[in-house]
Design an enzyme around this catalytic site. Structure first.
Site, PDB file in Angstrom:
ATOM      1  N   ASN A 127      -2.238 -49.968  48.916  1.00 43.14           N
ATOM      2  CA  ASN A 127      -3.800 -49.594  49.308  1.00 43.14           C
ATOM      3  C   ASN A 127      -3.936 -48.206  50.195  1.00 43.14           C
ATOM      4  O   ASN A 127      -5.077 -47.755  50.093  1.00 43.14           O
ATOM      5  CB  ASN A 127      -3.906 -50.570  50.408  1.00 43.14           C
ATOM      6  CG  ASN A 127      -5.278 -50.477  51.107  1.00 43.14           C
ATOM      7  OD1 ASN A 127      -6.490 -50.584  50.812  1.00 43.14           O
ATOM      8  ND2 ASN A 127      -4.971 -50.388  52.583  1.00 43.14           N
ATOM      9  N   GLN A 178     -12.151 -52.812  53.417  1.00 40.50           N
ATOM     10  CA  GLN A 178     -11.720 -52.513  52.073  1.00 40.50           C
ATOM     11  C   GLN A 178     -12.038 -50.768  51.716  1.00 40.50           C
ATOM     12  O   GLN A 178     -11.177 -50.139  51.230  1.00 40.50           O
ATOM     13  CB  GLN A 178     -12.280 -53.308  50.984  1.00 40.50           C
ATOM     14  CG  GLN A 178     -12.002 -54.863  51.197  1.00 40.50           C
ATOM     15  CD  GLN A 178     -12.450 -55.855  50.003  1.00 40.50           C
ATOM     16  OE1 GLN A 178     -13.594 -55.410  49.544  1.00 40.50           O
ATOM     17  NE2 GLN A 178     -11.684 -56.535  49.781  1.00 40.50           N
ATOM     18  N   ASP A 187      -6.906 -44.174  53.044  1.00 48.62           N
ATOM     19  CA  ASP A 187      -7.050 -45.173  52.075  1.00 48.62           C
ATOM     20  C   ASP A 187      -7.461 -44.981  50.887  1.00 48.62           C
ATOM     21  O   ASP A 187      -8.344 -44.174  50.519  1.00 48.62           O
ATOM     22  CB  ASP A 187      -8.637 -45.842  52.514  1.00 48.62           C
ATOM     23  CG  ASP A 187      -8.632 -47.513  52.159  1.00 48.62           C
ATOM     24  OD1 ASP A 187      -7.847 -48.243  52.486  1.00 48.62           O
ATOM     25  OD2 ASP A 187      -9.418 -47.761  51.420  1.00 48.62           O
ATOM     26  N   ASP A 217       1.362 -55.399  49.315  1.00 45.82           N
ATOM     27  CA  ASP A 217       1.097 -55.369  50.628  1.00 45.82           C
ATOM     28  C   ASP A 217      -0.591 -55.072  50.923  1.00 45.82           C
ATOM     29  O   ASP A 217      -1.110 -54.246  50.382  1.00 45.82           O
ATOM     30  CB  ASP A 217       1.930 -54.253  51.005  1.00 45.82           C
ATOM     31  CG  ASP A 217       1.523 -53.685  52.674  1.00 45.82           C
ATOM     32  OD1 ASP A 217       1.938 -54.362  53.648  1.00 45.82           O
ATOM     33  OD2 ASP A 217       0.856 -52.611  53.009  1.00 45.82           O
ATOM     34  N   HIS A 221      -7.159 -55.337  51.773  1.00 42.47           N
ATOM     35  CA  HIS A 221      -8.008 -54.056  51.974  1.00 42.47           C
ATOM     36  C   HIS A 221      -8.330 -53.491  50.706  1.00 42.47           C
ATOM     37  O   HIS A 221      -8.867 -52.236  50.687  1.00 42.47           O
ATOM     38  CB  HIS A 221      -6.842 -53.232  52.818  1.00 42.47           C
ATOM     39  CG  HIS A 221      -6.738 -54.010  54.250  1.00 42.47           C
ATOM     40  ND1 HIS A 221      -7.828 -53.864  55.251  1.00 42.47           N
ATOM     41  CD2 HIS A 221      -5.898 -54.844  54.667  1.00 42.47           C
ATOM     42  CE1 HIS A 221      -7.381 -54.723  56.225  1.00 42.47           C
ATOM     43  NE2 HIS A 221      -6.058 -55.120  55.796  1.00 42.47           N
ATOM     44  N   GLU A 243      -0.636 -60.362  49.917  1.00 43.77           N
ATOM     45  CA  GLU A 243      -0.640 -60.385  51.458  1.00 43.77           C
ATOM     46  C   GLU A 243      -2.013 -60.327  51.732  1.00 43.77           C
ATOM     47  O   GLU A 243      -2.770 -59.486  51.740  1.00 43.77           O
ATOM     48  CB  GLU A 243       0.137 -59.618  52.215  1.00 43.77           C
ATOM     49  CG  GLU A 243       0.075 -59.698  53.396  1.00 43.77           C
ATOM     50  CD  GLU A 243      -0.241 -58.539  54.526  1.00 43.77           C
ATOM     51  OE1 GLU A 243       0.092 -58.504  55.821  1.00 43.77           O
ATOM     52  OE2 GLU A 243      -0.662 -57.450  54.192  1.00 43.77           O
TER      53      GLU A 243
END
Ligand code: ARE
Ligand code: CA
Length: 485
Positions: A127, A178, A187, A217, A221, A243
């Site tokens: 992510n 996100q 990000d 992971d 997001h 996750e």
């Protein structure tokens, strides 16, 4: 995208009927058939911050023989330099070089574990990159600066959301979750073809080294369609465990991700705690059935992980008998694909595993005290929960129970008991006082080993077990541990 029901990617159904038949057929061939365990159950172990060499050794010495089917490793990619364990979660490049080991050591680990019947699931941090505000050099020597990872990502490959510091401030806003930065971590623009290509190449590289699949992971997001596009490009049999922390009132929920694979079900750990503690113990039989649970065949169940071990949300090695009972109950329940957690002792949240002069994590070693549940652990010591006798015994119990349904449910104020068809039976006593009783088990008559205490118990001709179970413990028997007379 294939539906969750038909996609093999969405399932972790590793229990093999053939393997179970082999165990059952083993009955009677020796005086005690305990060594004949199924080779192919579904229990995993998260070996948090274990080096690749230590994992390889553990697969051979312990995990394979004990019946563990898979290991979840810590992230294998190059990361920022620093002492904290969480440096692992700040990627600098996708080279498989970290303070847990080299690429060669990683490849050798996968091979050794495979030969021991244990699959490797790698923690994939996709992510984001680092959360560093100034330039630096990663563990393997790669230079980076904020939003620039030469040869991999340029500034246009990141999200810059519209909060003042680009950080996530409220989880009730799906856009922030996100497109903003999780604790300042740069990000990635996972909708971009270039970013998807880079991530895909990294995951393909790990598959080429033999991993069976990935923990994704911080999947919450990334928009579910981005995760779907990334994992959709991988081979169909890649195991995916996402996750997505379930939290009431948030707009993004684990169910949004089921088309891409399985999810870690955080409800399990939250509900097992009061069951071991003070709430109605019979709620155990309802676990997994409400709408705050992902469907069993797509859920990873766990008492704790490396985050909840540190945030006060879960039982940990400090909780003694309650912790052991929570693990026993998790392994005994048919719900989900369980993963046992195994880490090191610590007093400070951020403290990493012990490192050597070169900065690499020193290989884990398990030196179990006589009673690990009540031991005084020294910071840095490997707690090796997966080897605690009661936990490891229950891995075999679960493998023998396989997919057999719960039968002969019984409960009292502070105790419960049940069988798994004619394969296994368990009595759990959460009170401090011993419990004496008589239970219908569904098991054939004979002398069985209580795999928790090691004592021999008798099941009479009509399948009844009469026994006393000590306070704060359990009695567990299965057809893989029959004493023949
Ligand atoms: C560290 C420092 C930060 C610093 C950052 C960047 O602690 O202060 O800003 O570095 O320099 C781990 C550690 C973090 C660490 C990070 C990067 O836990 O402390 O930051 O690595 O090194 C949310 C996410 C969930 C996430 C948890 C921790 O949704 O994905 O937070 N879990 C995974 C891993 C972590 C890891 C990361 C993600 C990042 O398991 O170990 O962080 O790769 C509600 C919400 C949840 C939310 C939770 C906590 O319950 O519903 O979604 O979880 O609150 O905020
Ligand atoms: Ca994101």
């Amino acid at each position: 995208m294939k539906s969750a029901v038909t996609s093999p990617r969405a399932r972790t159904a590793w229990v093999s009927a053939t393997a179970l038949a082999l165990v059952l057929a083993g009955c009677g061939s020796s005086s005690e058939n305990e060594t004949e365990q199924p080779r192919d159950g579904n229990v995993g172990v998260q070996l948090f911050q274990w080096s690749w060499e230590a994992i390889a050794a553990e697969c051979e010495a312990e995990l394979g023989p004990a019946g563990y089917s898979w290991v979840l490793t810590s992230p294998p990619q190059e990361h920022i330099v620093g002492d904290q364990w969480w440096t692992s979660y700040q990627p600098v490049s996708y080279q498989v070089e970290s303070r847990l080991g080299t690429r060669e050591q990683f490849a050798a680990m996968v091979e050794t574990c495979d030969s021991a019947g244990v699959k490797i699931i790698a923690d994939a941090v996709i992510n984001h990159m680092t959360g560093q505000d100034s330039p630096g050099v990663g563990w393997a020597g790669s230079e980076y600066e904020p939003y620039r990872y030469p040869g991999i990502y340029e500034p246009e490959d990141f999200h810059y959301c519209d909060t003042p510091d680009h950080d996530i401030h409220v989880y009730s806003d799906a856009y922030q979750v996100q497109f903003c930065e999780l604790v300042n971590l740069s990000d990635l623009a996972t909708e971009s073809p270039h970013v998807r290509e880079q991530i895909g190449a990294y995951l393909d590289d790990l598959l080429s080294l033999g991993v069976a699949g990935f923990r994704i992971d911080a999947a919450k997001h990334m928009p579910a369609e981005d995760v779907a596009a990334i994992v959709g490009a991988l081979p169909e049999d890649t195991v995916i465990m996402q996750e997505v922390i379930r939290s009431a009132g948030e707009p993004i929920q684990p169910e949004d991700y089921l088309d891409s694979g399985d999810v870690f079900e955080f409800t399990w750990g939250r509900e097992i705690q009061p069951i071991v503690g003070r709430s109605s113990i019979r709620m155990y039989f309802k676990m997994g059935e409400t709408s705050i649970y992902a469907p069993s065949e797509q859920a990873i169940s766990f008492v704790e992980n490396h985050d909840t071990e540190r945030n006060g949300e879960a039982f940990t090695y400090h909780d003694g008998a309650s912790y052991v009972l929570a693990n026993i109950l998790t392994l005994a329940h048919p719900y989900g694909t369980p993963v046992v957690y195994s880490g090191y002792a610590f007093s400070e949240r951020d403290t990493g595993a012990i490192t050597g002069a070169d900065g690499a994590v020193v290989d884990a070693e398990c030196e179990l005290p006589d009673d690990p549940a009540s031991a005084a652990w020294v910071d840095g010591q490997w707690v090796c929960q997966h080897r605690w006798p009661a936990i490891s015994a229950m891995v075999q119990w679960r493998n023998v129970a396989g997919d057999a349904p719960i039968v002969h449910e019984w409960d009292d104020r502070d105790a419960l008991a049940f069988g798994r068809a004619d394969r296994a039976f368990i009595v759990v006593n959460r009170s401090d006082e011993p419990l004496t009783g008589s239970w219908e088990t569904g098991l054939a008559a004979g002398s069985y080993r209580d795999v928790i205490s090691g004592a021999t118990v008798e099941i009479s001709g009509d399948g009844t077990l009469e026994a006393t179970v000590a306070g704060g413990t359990a009695l567990a028997v299965h057809v893989g541990a029959i004493a023949q007379d």
